[in-house]
Design a protein around this motif. Structure first.
Motif, PDB file in Angstrom:
ATOM      1  N   VAL A  14     -17.310  54.278 -26.002  1.00 45.81           N
ATOM      2  CA  VAL A  14     -17.927  53.493 -27.063  1.00 45.81           C
ATOM      3  C   VAL A  14     -19.400  53.883 -27.102  1.00 45.81           C
ATOM      4  CG1 VAL A  14     -18.454  51.184 -27.931  1.00 45.81           C
ATOM      5  CG2 VAL A  14     -16.326  51.590 -26.668  1.00 45.81           C
ATOM      6  N   ARG A  15     -19.809  54.489 -28.177  1.00 44.75           N
ATOM      7  CA  ARG A  15     -21.211  54.872 -28.353  1.00 44.75           C
ATOM      8  C   ARG A  15     -22.007  53.644 -28.780  1.00 44.75           C
ATOM      9  NH1 ARG A  15     -21.105  59.555 -25.768  1.00 44.75           N
ATOM     10  NH2 ARG A  15     -19.604  61.007 -26.667  1.00 44.75           N
ATOM     11  N   SER A  16     -23.220  53.543 -28.281  1.00 42.89           N
ATOM     12  CA  SER A  16     -24.079  52.410 -28.596  1.00 42.89           C
ATOM     13  C   SER A  16     -24.189  52.183 -30.098  1.00 42.89           C
ATOM     14  CB  SER A  16     -25.470  52.630 -27.996  1.00 42.89           C
ATOM     15  OG  SER A  16     -26.304  51.539 -28.294  1.00 42.89           O
ATOM     16  N   ALA A  17     -24.384  53.251 -30.845  1.00 35.33           N
ATOM     17  CA  ALA A  17     -24.545  53.132 -32.298  1.00 35.33           C
ATOM     18  C   ALA A  17     -23.264  52.669 -32.984  1.00 35.33           C
ATOM     19  CB  ALA A  17     -24.990  54.466 -32.889  1.00 35.33           C
ATOM     20  N   GLY A  18     -22.115  52.853 -32.343  1.00 36.64           N
ATOM     21  CA  GLY A  18     -20.844  52.481 -32.947  1.00 36.64           C
ATOM     22  C   GLY A  18     -20.356  51.092 -32.595  1.00 36.64           C
ATOM     23  N   ALA A  19     -21.033  50.415 -31.658  1.00 41.57           N
ATOM     24  CA  ALA A  19     -20.608  49.079 -31.245  1.00 41.57           C
ATOM     25  C   ALA A  19     -20.999  48.048 -32.303  1.00 41.57           C
ATOM     26  CB  ALA A  19     -21.229  48.708 -29.903  1.00 41.57           C
ATOM     27  N   GLU A  20     -20.080  47.138 -32.589  1.00 42.67           N
ATOM     28  CA  GLU A  20     -20.360  46.055 -33.534  1.00 42.67           C
ATOM     29  C   GLU A  20     -21.329  45.066 -32.887  1.00 42.67           C
ATOM     30  OE1 GLU A  20     -17.943  42.447 -35.829  1.00 42.67           O
ATOM     31  OE2 GLU A  20     -16.818  44.018 -34.798  1.00 42.67           O
ATOM     32  N   VAL A  21     -22.356  44.660 -33.633  1.00 39.17           N
ATOM     33  CA  VAL A  21     -23.337  43.702 -33.130  1.00 39.17           C
ATOM     34  C   VAL A  21     -23.161  42.392 -33.893  1.00 39.17           C
ATOM     35  CG1 VAL A  21     -25.797  43.193 -32.842  1.00 39.17           C
ATOM     36  CG2 VAL A  21     -24.958  45.540 -32.541  1.00 39.17           C
ATOM     37  N   ILE A  22     -23.076  41.304 -33.128  1.00 41.16           N
ATOM     38  CA  ILE A  22     -22.901  39.973 -33.698  1.00 41.16           C
ATOM     39  C   ILE A  22     -24.079  39.110 -33.268  1.00 41.16           C
ATOM     40  CG2 ILE A  22     -21.502  37.875 -33.586  1.00 41.16           C
ATOM     41  CD1 ILE A  22     -19.068  39.576 -33.394  1.00 41.16           C
ATOM     42  N   GLY A  23     -24.577  38.326 -34.206  1.00 42.45           N
ATOM     43  CA  GLY A  23     -25.651  37.391 -33.907  1.00 42.45           C
ATOM     44  C   GLY A  23     -27.024  38.035 -34.029  1.00 42.45           C
ATOM     45  N   ARG A  24     -28.002  37.219 -33.745  1.00 44.55           N
ATOM     46  CA  ARG A  24     -29.399  37.658 -33.705  1.00 44.55           C
ATOM     47  C   ARG A  24     -30.115  36.722 -32.741  1.00 44.55           C
ATOM     48  NH1 ARG A  24     -28.724  35.224 -38.828  1.00 44.55           N
ATOM     49  NH2 ARG A  24     -30.013  33.387 -39.077  1.00 44.55           N
ATOM     50  N   ALA A  25     -31.330  37.062 -32.357  1.00 42.63           N
ATOM     51  CA  ALA A  25     -32.059  36.268 -31.376  1.00 42.63           C
ATOM     52  C   ALA A  25     -31.969  34.782 -31.744  1.00 42.63           C
ATOM     53  CB  ALA A  25     -33.509  36.717 -31.314  1.00 42.63           C
ATOM     54  N   THR A  27     -29.452  34.848 -29.378  1.00 40.76           N
ATOM     55  CA  THR A  27     -28.221  35.339 -28.747  1.00 40.76           C
ATOM     56  C   THR A  27     -27.639  36.471 -29.577  1.00 40.76           C
ATOM     57  OG1 THR A  27     -27.754  33.118 -27.900  1.00 40.76           O
ATOM     58  CG2 THR A  27     -25.927  34.677 -27.911  1.00 40.76           C
ATOM     59  N   THR A  28     -27.562  37.643 -28.959  1.00 42.00           N
ATOM     60  CA  THR A  28     -26.995  38.815 -29.624  1.00 42.00           C
ATOM     61  C   THR A  28     -25.880  39.373 -28.748  1.00 42.00           C
ATOM     62  OG1 THR A  28     -29.164  39.330 -30.554  1.00 42.00           O
ATOM     63  CG2 THR A  28     -27.516  41.070 -30.619  1.00 42.00           C
ATOM     64  N   MET A  29     -24.769  39.731 -29.377  1.00 43.84           N
ATOM     65  CA  MET A  29     -23.631  40.277 -28.642  1.00 43.84           C
ATOM     66  C   MET A  29     -23.248  41.632 -29.217  1.00 43.84           C
ATOM     67  SD  MET A  29     -19.899  38.591 -28.012  1.00 43.84           S
ATOM     68  CE  MET A  29     -20.665  37.274 -27.098  1.00 43.84           C
ATOM     69  N   ARG A  30     -23.058  42.586 -28.320  1.00 43.12           N
ATOM     70  CA  ARG A  30     -22.591  43.915 -28.701  1.00 43.12           C
ATOM     71  C   ARG A  30     -21.146  44.031 -28.207  1.00 43.12           C
ATOM     72  NH1 ARG A  30     -25.386  48.244 -30.362  1.00 43.12           N
ATOM     73  NH2 ARG A  30     -27.330  47.170 -29.912  1.00 43.12           N
ATOM     74  N   LEU A  31     -20.190  44.153 -29.140  1.00 46.69           N
ATOM     75  CA  LEU A  31     -18.775  44.240 -28.796  1.00 46.69           C
ATOM     76  C   LEU A  31     -18.464  45.677 -28.378  1.00 46.69           C
ATOM     77  CD1 LEU A  31     -17.325  42.104 -31.732  1.00 46.69           C
ATOM     78  CD2 LEU A  31     -18.114  41.350 -29.471  1.00 46.69           C
ATOM     79  N   GLN A  45     -18.173  43.264 -23.310  1.00 45.50           N
ATOM     80  CA  GLN A  45     -19.229  43.063 -24.282  1.00 45.50           C
ATOM     81  C   GLN A  45     -20.564  42.967 -23.551  1.00 45.50           C
ATOM     82  OE1 GLN A  45     -16.491  40.839 -24.487  1.00 45.50           O
ATOM     83  NE2 GLN A  45     -17.266  39.322 -23.087  1.00 45.50           N
ATOM     84  N   ARG A  46     -21.626  43.218 -24.295  1.00 48.76           N
ATOM     85  CA  ARG A  46     -22.981  43.115 -23.764  1.00 48.76           C
ATOM     86  C   ARG A  46     -23.662  41.983 -24.517  1.00 48.76           C
ATOM     87  NH1 ARG A  46     -27.253  48.133 -23.434  1.00 48.76           N
ATOM     88  NH2 ARG A  46     -28.999  46.948 -22.538  1.00 48.76           N
ATOM     89  N   VAL A  47     -24.257  41.050 -23.769  1.00 50.87           N
ATOM     90  CA  VAL A  47     -24.888  39.875 -24.365  1.00 50.87           C
ATOM     91  C   VAL A  47     -26.367  39.865 -23.988  1.00 50.87           C
ATOM     92  CG1 VAL A  47     -24.914  37.349 -24.445  1.00 50.87           C
ATOM     93  CG2 VAL A  47     -22.738  38.567 -24.282  1.00 50.87           C
ATOM     94  N   THR A  48     -27.224  39.717 -25.001  1.00 52.01           N
ATOM     95  CA  THR A  48     -28.662  39.609 -24.797  1.00 52.01           C
ATOM     96  C   THR A  48     -29.082  38.199 -25.194  1.00 52.01           C
ATOM     97  OG1 THR A  48     -28.899  41.952 -25.325  1.00 52.01           O
ATOM     98  CG2 THR A  48     -30.897  40.619 -25.391  1.00 52.01           C
TER      99      THR A  48
END
Length: 163
Positions: A14-25, A27-31, A45-48
């Protein structure tokens, strides 16, 4: 404990640019990889989270363990009745049926890699959370999805006292 053998022998990239991003500050989640992409072995998933932001309210999974790896910052984890603070490079693994929740530590941004194993198709659950944040369905609509996404909500006096 049994080994989960993926249903595919193909590598998952899964390339970083291809991961779906949900939310915004805050809470942001990268699927990254849903269960079907990983042959059932895991979901990732990666959660910020911005300083002190809540990641998940108390819940448990009947069939899956959940791993949290702190990539940056610090986070607080409810694990059973204990609250643990984990910093950069720390790992927290919560077994099935153990109540847990997480949030960025007060005043601290955090970046987490979260892996659920065996995998559960969860991306649609996260999209549903996004729709709730936008005011579309009600938060109560999650109660109807608990079994499908193996995400069972709880109340925790320990966490409520801390936050």
């Amino acid at each position: 404990m049994s080994l989960i053998v993926p249903g595919s022998d193909e590598a998952v990239v899964v390339r970083s640019a291809g991961a779906e991003v949900i939310g915004r500050a805050p809470t942001t989640m990268r699927l990254l990889a849903d269960s079907s992409a990983a042959g059932g072995a895991l979901s990732a998933q990666r959660v910020t989270l911005a300083g002190g932001a809540n990641g998940a309210t108390p819940h448990h999974h009947e069939r899956s363990a959940e791993m949290f790896y702190v990539l940056d910052g610090a986070a607080e984890f409810l694990a059973g009745q204990e609250v643990v603070t984990a910093g950069q490079g720390d790992l927290v693994v919560v077994p099935p049926r153990r109540p847990h929740a997480f949030a960025a530590a007060p005043g601290c941004d955090t970046d987490l890699l979260i892996v659920i194993t065996p995998g559960v198709e969860r991306f649609e659950y996260f999209r549903h959370l996004q729709r709730i944040a936008l005011g579309e369905p009600s938060p109560e609509s999650l109660l109807e999805m608990q079994e499908r996404y193996d995400n069972h909500f709880l109340n925790s006096a320990v966490r409520e006292k801390r936050h």
